[in-house]
Write a protein that holds these residues in place. Structure first.
Motif, PDB file in Angstrom:
ATOM      1  N   PHE A  64       0.808  -1.223   0.000  1.00 56.26           N
ATOM      2  CA  PHE A  64       0.000   0.000   0.000  1.00 56.26           C
ATOM      3  C   PHE A  64       0.842   1.275   0.000  1.00 56.26           C
ATOM      4  O   PHE A  64       0.404   2.301  -0.513  1.00 56.26           O
ATOM      5  CB  PHE A  64      -0.925   0.064   1.228  1.00 56.26           C
ATOM      6  N   PHE A  70      -0.716   6.737  -1.455  1.00 58.75           N
ATOM      7  CA  PHE A  70      -1.141   6.427  -0.072  1.00 58.75           C
ATOM      8  C   PHE A  70       0.068   6.521   0.851  1.00 58.75           C
ATOM      9  O   PHE A  70       1.127   5.966   0.562  1.00 58.75           O
ATOM     10  CB  PHE A  70      -1.799   5.041   0.018  1.00 58.75           C
ATOM     11  N   CYS A  75      -3.991   0.392   6.199  1.00 58.84           N
ATOM     12  CA  CYS A  75      -5.203   1.216   6.298  1.00 58.84           C
ATOM     13  C   CYS A  75      -5.862   0.916   7.642  1.00 58.84           C
ATOM     14  O   CYS A  75      -6.091  -0.256   7.975  1.00 58.84           O
ATOM     15  CB  CYS A  75      -6.188   0.882   5.185  1.00 58.84           C
ATOM     16  N   HIS A  84      -9.669   2.590   3.879  1.00 59.98           N
ATOM     17  CA  HIS A  84      -8.629   3.544   3.451  1.00 59.98           C
ATOM     18  C   HIS A  84      -8.308   4.624   4.489  1.00 59.98           C
ATOM     19  O   HIS A  84      -7.788   5.687   4.142  1.00 59.98           O
ATOM     20  CB  HIS A  84      -8.991   4.207   2.103  1.00 59.98           C
ATOM     21  N   ILE A  86      -6.207   6.617   7.064  1.00 58.63           N
ATOM     22  CA  ILE A  86      -4.756   6.843   7.153  1.00 58.63           C
ATOM     23  C   ILE A  86      -4.324   6.802   8.616  1.00 58.63           C
ATOM     24  O   ILE A  86      -4.888   7.525   9.446  1.00 58.63           O
ATOM     25  CB  ILE A  86      -4.375   8.204   6.528  1.00 58.63           C
ATOM     26  N   TRP A 226      -8.711  10.074   0.920  1.00 55.65           N
ATOM     27  CA  TRP A 226      -8.596   8.622   1.081  1.00 55.65           C
ATOM     28  C   TRP A 226      -9.707   8.006   1.925  1.00 55.65           C
ATOM     29  O   TRP A 226     -10.359   7.067   1.513  1.00 55.65           O
ATOM     30  CB  TRP A 226      -7.236   8.263   1.712  1.00 55.65           C
TER      31      TRP A 226
END
Length: 256
Positions: A64, A70, A75, A84, A86, A226
């Motif tokens: 990832f 990203f 995630c 997703h 962060i 994200w």
């Protein structure tokens, strides 16, 4: 996760199957360590650091980190965040949280992708119900896999479990082929008609990943570009395995 315009997943040769199995074992091992160590008062960044360190010690690379920009290896999506999320040193986990951990591994060029949702010491029967039935939907989808099955057969099997549980089914984000790239065709939605869609062949590898909510299926993307969360603020769960389609049926490569 969309695989629009990407290559179609290919049946893997003997060496690729060996390598993707190693990749899957590494991933399962990292998720197992995370599962045992995810506790209230940690930050989501702490989890990403554990994952990075563990994977490095196993000799794999994170799939990832840097993927379309990203910024981390893992995630981490909490409560109303679906996917997703962060990792952040400012985001502390609390008792009662649902934490979804999604991780990808590259070994010798072969990629696996898997996710688990963890309930932190919760007494909420609704949250337990959500987590349990989302995982059940994943396993029921996997159960029917064999060469010659169509994507719609899988999608319908997953949808049946989630509909029966009266959970919201996230529609914009789907499972996908995986192996040489993190996201390959075909897309594998978590809803659909049996007997429709692409045919899945022996030695293909696919990532199946039901995402369900306690409310509506509608989603929003945060300002970070994200984090995907539920529009109505309801809680979500997410489970995912990478599966090899063998002549004898499914082989889960990321089983903890």
């Amino acid at each position: 996760k969309s695989s629009a315009g990407l290559m179609t997943t290919k049946p893997k040769n003997e060496q690729e199957i060996k390598d993707i199995k190693v990749s899957g074992r590494m991933l399962a091992s990292v998720l197992d360590v995370l599962k045992k160590n995810t506790k209230p008062n940690m930050t989501t960044k702490d989890l990403a650091e554990i994952a990075a360190k563990e994977l490095k010690s196993l000799g794999g690379k994170p799939a990832f980190l840097g993927y379309y920009g990203f910024p981390d290896v893992l995630c981490t999506s909490v409560n109303d965040e679906i996917i997703h999320g962060i990792p952040s040193s400012k985001k502390t986990l609390n008792q009662g949280d649902i934490v979804s951990l999604d991780f990808g591994v590259i070994y010798n060029g072969m990629i696996t992708d898997a996710a688990i949702s963890i309930l932190l010491d919760s007494n909420s029967s609704r949250d337990s119900f959500l987590v349990k039935h989302t995982e059940t939907a994943l396993l029921k989808g996997i159960d029917i896999i064999k060469p010659g099955i169509r994507v719609g057969d899988l999608s319908a099997a997953i949808q049946k479990v989630l509909d029966k549980a009266q959970l919201g089914i996230v529609r914009e984000y789907v499972g996908h082929g995986v192996g040489h790239h993190l996201h390959e065709e075909p897309n594998i939605p978590n809803y659909g008609q049996a007997g429709t869609g692409a045919v899945l062949l022996e030695n293909m590898t696919i990532a199946i990943e039901p995402m369900a909510t306690l409310g509506s299926s509608q989603t929003l993307v945060d300002a970070d570009g994200w984090t995907v969360r539920t529009k109505d603020g309801s809680r979500a769960a997410h489970f995912e395995h990478t599966v090899l389609i063998t002549k004898d049926g499914p082989e889960i490569l990321t089983q903890i």
